[in-house]
Design a protein around this motif. Structure first.
Motif, mmCIF file in Angstrom:
data_model
loop_
_atom_site.group_PDB
_atom_site.id
_atom_site.type_symbol
_atom_site.label_atom_id
_atom_site.label_comp_id
_atom_site.label_asym_id
_atom_site.label_seq_id
_atom_site.Cartn_x
_atom_site.Cartn_y
_atom_site.Cartn_z
ATOM 1 N N GLU A 1 -11.586 -0.436 -7.397
ATOM 2 C CA GLU A 1 -10.426 0.251 -7.985
ATOM 3 C C GLU A 1 -10.079 -0.303 -9.361
ATOM 4 O OE1 GLU A 1 -7.088 0.692 -5.415
ATOM 5 O OE2 GLU A 1 -8.124 2.227 -4.275
ATOM 6 N N GLN B 1 -10.733 -3.374 -3.818
ATOM 7 C CA GLN B 1 -9.972 -3.755 -5.015
ATOM 8 C C GLN B 1 -10.882 -3.911 -6.231
ATOM 9 O OE1 GLN B 1 -6.834 -2.681 -3.723
ATOM 10 N NE2 GLN B 1 -6.582 -3.695 -5.672
ATOM 11 N N VAL C 1 -2.061 -5.866 -6.611
ATOM 12 C CA VAL C 1 -2.524 -5.663 -5.230
ATOM 13 C C VAL C 1 -3.710 -6.586 -4.930
ATOM 14 C CG1 VAL C 1 -3.541 -3.990 -3.615
ATOM 15 C CG2 VAL C 1 -1.641 -3.297 -5.079
ATOM 16 N N GLU D 1 0.843 -1.207 0.000
ATOM 17 C CA GLU D 1 0.000 0.000 0.000
ATOM 18 C C GLU D 1 0.878 1.256 0.000
ATOM 19 O OE1 GLU D 1 -3.112 -0.336 -0.542
ATOM 20 O OE2 GLU D 1 -3.543 -2.378 0.089
ATOM 21 N N HIS E 1 -5.223 3.337 3.089
ATOM 22 C CA HIS E 1 -5.250 1.859 3.126
ATOM 23 C C HIS E 1 -4.122 1.332 4.011
ATOM 24 C CE1 HIS E 1 -7.234 1.590 -1.149
ATOM 25 N NE2 HIS E 1 -8.009 2.182 -0.263
ATOM 26 N N GLU F 1 -4.357 5.519 -0.968
ATOM 27 C CA GLU F 1 -3.485 4.371 -0.698
ATOM 28 C C GLU F 1 -2.806 4.502 0.662
ATOM 29 O OE1 GLU F 1 -3.781 1.820 -2.286
ATOM 30 O OE2 GLU F 1 -4.525 2.427 -4.243
ATOM 31 N N GLU G 1 -2.845 -2.375 -9.680
ATOM 32 C CA GLU G 1 -4.019 -2.751 -8.875
ATOM 33 C C GLU G 1 -4.309 -4.251 -8.993
ATOM 34 O OE1 GLU G 1 -5.484 -1.120 -6.560
ATOM 35 O OE2 GLU G 1 -4.359 0.699 -6.958
HETATM 36 FE FE1 FEO Z 1 -4.826 -0.050 -1.787
HETATM 37 FE FE2 FEO Z 1 -5.222 0.389 -4.716
HETATM 38 O O1 FEO Z 1 -4.650 -0.732 -3.420
#
Ligand code: FEO
Length: 174
Positions: A129, A126, A96, A16, A52, A49, A93
């Protein structure tokens, strides 16, 4: 807290943090290239982010673990064009998302159901995003190399709701 889960969350904290720096580099590049709408979008995304990351740091510490604040390498600072920026964002992404899914797996293997429950927020995040990045990329591909279209795209990004990335409007708190 469960050591394996703690280690996996600490790895996620690092990802993150990397995401926040990566999007900050994109924001700075956009600002230097007169793309103010894109810069605004990326600055906001970078903050998101960081949020996060902080949410994970607090979760680990509140449960008796030790959050590790990572050093991150210098992110890429030059980008070919806007399509390149958003392609990189989407690829990042997707990486992630895989990492979050791996974290979910570890929680289940370790029977850590409260962390599993906590991580569900990231699973939904996620999804949103990735969808947002795909929507923006689709628009950019429709525009192609048209300069007028690119100007409109950047202005739309500055003025429209699309710049409000989902987590910033969902009312979640750390
Ligand atoms: Fe926090 Fe876009 O991953």
């Amino acid at each position: 807290m469960n050591k394996r889960v703690e280690e996996a969350i600490n790895e996620q904290i690092e990802k993150e943090a990397m995401s926040s720096q990566f999007y900050l580099a994109m924001a700075s590049w956009a600002e230097n290239n007169g793309l103010n709408g894109t810069a605004k979008f990326m600055y906001s995304h970078s903050d998101e982010e960081r949020f996060h990351m902080l949410k994970l740091v607090k979760f680990v510490n509140e449960r008796g673990g030790k959050a590790i604040i990572p050093a991150t390498g210098k992110p890429q600072k030059e980008f070919k064009d806007l399509v390149n920026v958003f392609e990189l964002l989407l690829a990042h992404e997707i990486m992630v998302t895989e990492s979050i899914n791996n974290l979910v797996d570890i929680c289940l293997q370790e029977k850590d159901y409260s962390t599993h429950n906590f991580i569900q927020w990231y699973v939904s995040e996620q999804l949103e995003e990735e969808a947002l990045a795909r929507t923006v990329l689709d628009k950019l591909k429709l525009i192609g190399g048209d300069k007028g279209g690119m100007y409109m795209f950047d202005r739309d990004l500055e003025n429209s709701a699309i710049q409000l990335a989902p987590a910033m409007t969902s009312g979640s708190s750390i």
